[in-house]
Each structure stands twice: as structure tokens, then as C-alpha cells.
Design a protein around this motif. Structure first.
Motif, PDB file in Angstrom:
ATOM      1  N   THR A  26       0.844  -1.291   0.164  1.00  0.00           N
ATOM      2  CA  THR A  26      -0.109  -0.062  -0.006  1.00  0.00           C
ATOM      3  C   THR A  26       0.667   1.068  -0.006  1.00  0.00           C
ATOM      4  OG1 THR A  26      -1.892  -1.049   1.209  1.00  0.00           O
ATOM      5  CG2 THR A  26      -1.720   1.171   1.285  1.00  0.00           C
ATOM      6  N   VAL A  27       1.889   1.205   0.896  1.00  0.00           N
ATOM      7  CA  VAL A  27       2.683   2.520   0.846  1.00  0.00           C
ATOM      8  C   VAL A  27       3.581   2.625  -0.359  1.00  0.00           C
ATOM      9  CG1 VAL A  27       4.990   3.223   1.882  1.00  0.00           C
ATOM     10  CG2 VAL A  27       3.082   2.438   3.515  1.00  0.00           C
ATOM     11  N   ALA A  28       4.193   1.638  -1.082  1.00  0.00           N
ATOM     12  CA  ALA A  28       4.719   1.471  -2.316  1.00  0.00           C
ATOM     13  C   ALA A  28       3.761   2.115  -3.506  1.00  0.00           C
ATOM     14  CB  ALA A  28       5.137   0.136  -2.749  1.00  0.00           C
ATOM     15  N   SER A  29       2.245   1.807  -3.620  1.00  0.00           N
ATOM     16  CA  SER A  29       1.362   2.144  -4.499  1.00  0.00           C
ATOM     17  C   SER A  29       1.175   3.626  -4.396  1.00  0.00           C
ATOM     18  CB  SER A  29       0.123   1.406  -4.607  1.00  0.00           C
ATOM     19  OG  SER A  29      -0.414   1.375  -3.290  1.00  0.00           O
ATOM     20  N   ILE A  30       1.234   3.963  -3.074  1.00  0.00           N
ATOM     21  CA  ILE A  30       0.808   5.652  -2.741  1.00  0.00           C
ATOM     22  C   ILE A  30       2.057   6.275  -3.149  1.00  0.00           C
ATOM     23  CG2 ILE A  30       0.334   7.135  -0.899  1.00  0.00           C
ATOM     24  CD1 ILE A  30      -1.265   4.907   0.564  1.00  0.00           C
ATOM     25  N   ARG A  31       3.340   5.824  -2.995  1.00  0.00           N
ATOM     26  CA  ARG A  31       4.682   6.326  -3.317  1.00  0.00           C
ATOM     27  C   ARG A  31       4.528   6.706  -4.875  1.00  0.00           C
ATOM     28  NH1 ARG A  31       9.063   7.604  -0.700  1.00  0.00           N
ATOM     29  NH2 ARG A  31       8.704   6.111   0.794  1.00  0.00           N
ATOM     30  N   LYS A  32       4.119   5.591  -5.383  1.00  0.00           N
ATOM     31  CA  LYS A  32       4.322   5.745  -6.959  1.00  0.00           C
ATOM     32  C   LYS A  32       3.220   6.446  -7.612  1.00  0.00           C
ATOM     33  CE  LYS A  32       3.461   2.378 -11.021  1.00  0.00           C
ATOM     34  NZ  LYS A  32       3.208   1.217 -11.450  1.00  0.00           N
TER      35      LYS A  32
END
Length: 87
Positions: A26-32
Motif C-alpha cells: 500500500t505504501v509503495a502504491s501510494i508513493r508511486k
């Protein structure tokens, strides 16, 4: 939050996911999304097009179900008993 860590200068995705109690993906997709589209779209919540419905079932009694599985050998066995406890 991602850049306020005094020791290293940045928070890793693992640290953020633990601090916010969310999955690292989730953190990675928000960052992307933040990098590609900006702050506002990254922080907006997605809503479902159709509301999720729970299925309803009618209970017609209680039985015991036993399942035995051996994934290495590639077999499973399921058996049921009409009563939950011994009579």
C-alpha cells in the motif's frame, strides 16, 4: 513523514508501513501514485463503483467437517459427520 527521520534523513517503506499499520505494498502504491500524479490524487481514497454486499445463508443445522491435506503428495480428503459431538 517520509523525510523527517533525523538519523538517516528518510524513512524506508517498511518503517512507514509499520508506523501507519498498513501493508508495505500500500505504501509503495501510494508513493508511486504520488510521483506520477501528485499529492492530491495519491491521498484520495478510491470508492467502489458498486457497494460490496455480504452473502446471506440459511443455517440448516450443525455438522463436523474434517479435512486432511498432503500438498506434497497432491491429495486431500474431506469427510463430514452428521453430529458435532458424541451421543
Amino acid at each position: 513523514m517520509a523525510d523527517d527521520n533525523a538519523v538517516a534523513g528518510r524513512w524506508r517503506d517498511e518503517d512507514i508501513s509499520q508506523a501507519l499499520n498498513m501493508h508495505i505494498n500500500t505504501v509503495a502504491s501510494i508513493r508511486k501514485k504520488f510521483v506520477l500524479e501528485g499529492v492530491k490524487p495519491a491521498l484520495q481514497r478510491k470508492y467502489r463503483e458498486t457497494p460490496q454486499e455480504d452473502y446471506h445463508y440459511e443455517r440448516n443445522g450443525v455438522e463436523s467437517i474434517f479435512m486432511f491435506v498432503d500438498p506434497i503428495a497432491g491429495w486431500r480428503r474431506v469427510s463430514n459427520r452428521p453430529q458435532r459431538t458424541l451421543v
